[in-house]
Scaffold this motif. Structure first.
Motif, PDB file in Angstrom:
ATOM      1  N   UNK A   1       0.845  -1.202   0.000  1.00  0.00           N
ATOM      2  CA  UNK A   1       0.000   0.000   0.000  1.00  0.00           C
ATOM      3  C   UNK A   1       0.875   1.244   0.000  1.00  0.00           C
ATOM      4  N   UNK A   2       0.420   2.259  -0.725  1.00  0.00           N
ATOM      5  CA  UNK A   2       1.059   3.579  -0.698  1.00  0.00           C
ATOM      6  C   UNK A   2       0.053   4.568  -0.106  1.00  0.00           C
ATOM      7  N   UNK A   3       0.449   5.263   0.952  1.00  0.00           N
ATOM      8  CA  UNK A   3      -0.377   6.326   1.539  1.00  0.00           C
ATOM      9  C   UNK A   3       0.006   7.641   0.875  1.00  0.00           C
ATOM     10  N   UNK A   4      -0.982   8.366   0.368  1.00  0.00           N
ATOM     11  CA  UNK A   4      -0.744   9.610  -0.372  1.00  0.00           C
ATOM     12  C   UNK A   4      -1.465  10.747   0.324  1.00  0.00           C
ATOM     13  N   UNK A   5      -0.743  11.828   0.594  1.00  0.00           N
ATOM     14  CA  UNK A   5      -1.359  13.002   1.217  1.00  0.00           C
ATOM     15  C   UNK A   5      -1.140  14.231   0.336  1.00  0.00           C
ATOM     16  N   UNK A   6      -2.226  14.916   0.028  1.00  0.00           N
ATOM     17  CA  UNK A   6      -2.122  16.207  -0.665  1.00  0.00           C
ATOM     18  C   UNK A   6      -1.691  17.251   0.358  1.00  0.00           C
ATOM     19  N   UNK A   7      -0.548  17.866   0.143  1.00  0.00           N
ATOM     20  CA  UNK A   7       0.002  18.740   1.177  1.00  0.00           C
ATOM     21  C   UNK A   7      -0.762  20.047   1.323  1.00  0.00           C
ATOM     22  N   UNK A   8      -1.440  20.506   0.285  1.00  0.00           N
ATOM     23  CA  UNK A   8      -2.164  21.777   0.357  1.00  0.00           C
ATOM     24  C   UNK A   8      -3.666  21.556   0.276  1.00  0.00           C
ATOM     25  N   UNK A   9      -4.146  20.423   0.770  1.00  0.00           N
ATOM     26  CA  UNK A   9      -5.567  20.092   0.629  1.00  0.00           C
ATOM     27  C   UNK A   9      -6.470  21.149   1.262  1.00  0.00           C
ATOM     28  N   UNK A  10      -6.147  21.554   2.478  1.00  0.00           N
ATOM     29  CA  UNK A  10      -7.000  22.518   3.172  1.00  0.00           C
ATOM     30  C   UNK A  10      -7.112  23.825   2.396  1.00  0.00           C
ATOM     31  N   UNK A  11      -6.003  24.237   1.764  1.00  0.00           N
ATOM     32  CA  UNK A  11      -5.981  25.515   1.066  1.00  0.00           C
ATOM     33  C   UNK A  11      -6.624  25.440  -0.315  1.00  0.00           C
ATOM     34  N   UNK A  12      -6.612  24.255  -0.950  1.00  0.00           N
ATOM     35  CA  UNK A  12      -7.056  24.176  -2.338  1.00  0.00           C
ATOM     36  C   UNK A  12      -8.385  23.465  -2.549  1.00  0.00           C
ATOM     37  N   UNK A  13      -8.677  22.423  -1.735  1.00  0.00           N
ATOM     38  CA  UNK A  13      -9.836  21.593  -2.036  1.00  0.00           C
ATOM     39  C   UNK A  13     -10.910  21.552  -0.961  1.00  0.00           C
ATOM     40  N   UNK A  14     -10.543  21.733   0.293  1.00  0.00           N
ATOM     41  CA  UNK A  14     -11.477  21.458   1.391  1.00  0.00           C
ATOM     42  C   UNK A  14     -12.764  22.255   1.295  1.00  0.00           C
ATOM     43  N   UNK A  15     -12.723  23.467   0.744  1.00  0.00           N
ATOM     44  CA  UNK A  15     -13.909  24.319   0.740  1.00  0.00           C
ATOM     45  C   UNK A  15     -14.504  24.502  -0.655  1.00  0.00           C
ATOM     46  N   UNK A  16     -14.065  23.658  -1.596  1.00  0.00           N
ATOM     47  CA  UNK A  16     -14.665  23.676  -2.922  1.00  0.00           C
ATOM     48  C   UNK A  16     -16.044  23.025  -2.866  1.00  0.00           C
TER      49      UNK A  16
END
Length: 494
Positions: free
Chosen positions: A160-175
């Motif tokens: 398994x590979x765990x992948x984290x978007x480092x700027x998720x809160x700034x770019x996607x969370x409130x879309x």
């Protein structure tokens, strides 16, 4: 007809939302109304709503806890959070753990509510069937990762590979939810396309900015070949994420499972490897190279929390600096989990009277944030009558002339002492240096100007004695953990 459950502790809000739209005419049924999170959870189990609309701040059980319980129980309902403008941190947490959408209470209109409901629950039966199938597959793979089942139909993974978007809160969370889901689909396709040297690859969205990529090896591959294939897949994934989405990612890569039933162990190893990104530079972290993260606070960090209030009361800034340095060294040596460090920072801020600040994404940012503790020294200083005449006059001189380009020599001349003696006696009586007090005086006045005026940041810096804007921004961030622009934005939300 879609079933709606509404939860809000405010009777007027419940009444308003209950009558805001003609539910049945638009294909919905208001199945139940709750006045707190606990009641909402009970009704959700009984009524099985398709959509839950819940206030984020309720008694007994708030909206965050309700959302967590629903997700833990694998309840299929989509969740819309209702919030006020000052619930920003709650909203971020809700979106992180799986809320589908949020609405500001004072901005809810019939049109906005219906639009949000339609985006969450499309009417097309074929689309619903496909989404239900995809969700069932996702749930099965999540259970495989959790270890509650031993196999799934979609894939028999070996790593398994765990992948984290480092700027998720700034770019996607409130879309909008539709845009987020489209991104998830495209991003997962990219993840799956990166494993060209693997027999099979499946990607799933776990929560927030966290994804899992399940990898199956080709028959007959030895351990070295397996690790090489994982390295190539990880490198391709980082490259493709940047190429197609301009997205930065961090990856934790597990080793191969010795038996297929150990995939849950691989997932834990992958997440553990990913946590090393908090301390170390780089984008890819391999489980076979990473040690286990620390699950307890270092002793030095615990000692700092025990002593913080007493040291602040005694204005012992030197001891604060020394103990802080020891705590940070302890975190580095033991590679303490990021969640524990975040809790420690929150407790330290509270004990020293500092407003809660967002946790930095990297440990190096924490070293800058903790310098705020010595900046509060200005507030620690008691009335100048407590000091000798020379030190009292120096404090008055700084408070009157901090806007100017003053130095220790200027102050010494003003109070008729030698520079060497003033430096010594000022530090001995106040526990901070002349420069530290001057900086804290300037920063505190800058904070006041940023909160109460609309002056540009450059002008604020000049008004408190910093005529180089870049230097002002750097010093301000080192002292407060935020840039002047971020500080103004945060303060004006409250």
């Amino acid at each position: 007809m879609k079933r709606i459950l509404l939860a809000d502790d405010d009777f007027l809000v419940r009444s308003y939302l209950s009558q805001l739209v003609d539910w049945e005419a638009n294909g919905y049924m208001l199945a139940g109304v709750a006045q707190d999170g606990a009641q909402a959870l009970e009704l959700a189990e009984k009524l099985q709503p398709d959509i839950v609309i819940a206030d984020i701040d309720m008694p007994v059980m708030n909206g965050i806890s309700l959302l967590q319980k629903l997700r833990e129980r694998r309840h299929p309902a989509r969740v819309i959070m209702l919030s006020c403008h000052d619930d920003f941190e709650y909203v971020k947490e809700a979106m992180r753990i799986g809320a589908d959408e949020y609405l500001l209470k004072d901005a809810v209109t019939p049109e906005k509510l219906l639009q949000t409901l339609q985006e969450l629950a499309p009417a097309d039966d074929e689309e619903e069937t496909q989404e239900r199938t995809e969700e069932q597959e996702r749930e099965q793979m999540l259970r495989l990762l959790e270890g509650t089942i031993l196999s799934c139909e979609s894939i028999a993974p070996d790593a398994v590979i765990a992948v984290r978007l480092t700027e998720y809160e700034e770019t996607m969370a409130y879309q909008p939810v539709e845009q987020r889901e489209q991104f998830y689909r495209s991003f997962l396709q990219t993840c799956e396309g990166a494993g060209k040297n693997l027999a099979a690859v499946r990607g799933i969205h776990v929560r927030g900015g966290l994804f899992a990529v399940l990898c199956a090896f080709r028959p007959g591959m030895g351990r070295q070949s397996q690790q090489l294939a994982l390295r190539e897949t990880a490198a391709a994934l980082v490259q493709e994420a940047d190429r197609h989405f301009a997205a930065a990612v961090k990856l934790g890569v597990s080793d191969a499972a010795e038996y297929s039933t150990e995939i849950s162990s691989c997932w834990r190893d992958a997440k553990n490897a990913l946590e090393h990104a908090f301390y170390q530079p780089g984008s890819i972290f391999y489980a076979w190279q990473c040690g286990k993260m620390g699950d307890m606070l270092p002793r030095a960090a615990e000692e700092f929390l025990k002593m913080a209030e007493d040291l602040a009361a005694r204005r012992n800034s030197e001891a604060i600096k020394t103990m802080l340095a020891a705590a940070l060294d302890g975190f580095t040596q033991e590679q303490t989990r990021e969640s524990l460090v975040a809790g420690w920072l929150h407790s330290a801020d509270r004990k020293l009277g500092i407003e809660t600040r967002p946790m930095p994404k990297r440990f190096s940012g924490l070293r800058e944030m903790v310098q705020v503790y010595t900046t509060v020294c200005e507030e620690m200083l008691p009335d100048v009558a407590q000091y000798s005449e020379g030190v009292a006059d120096t404090i008055r001189y700084i408070q009157e002339h901090y806007r100017e380009n003053i130095s220790l020599t200027d102050a010494a001349n003003a109070v008729h002492l030698t520079t060497t003696y003033l430096s010594y006696v000022f530090h001995r009586e106040t526990d901070i240096t002349f420069s530290e007090y001057l900086q804290s005086c300037r920063i505190n006045h800058a904070k006041e100007l940023l909160e109460r005026t609309d002056e540009r940041v450059r002008e604020v810096g000049a008004l408190v004695g910093y005529h180089d804007n870049r230097h002002f921004s750097k010093v301000f961030k080192r002292a407060t953990g935020m840039t002047p622009q971020e500080y103004r934005k945060e303060r004006r939300k409250s």
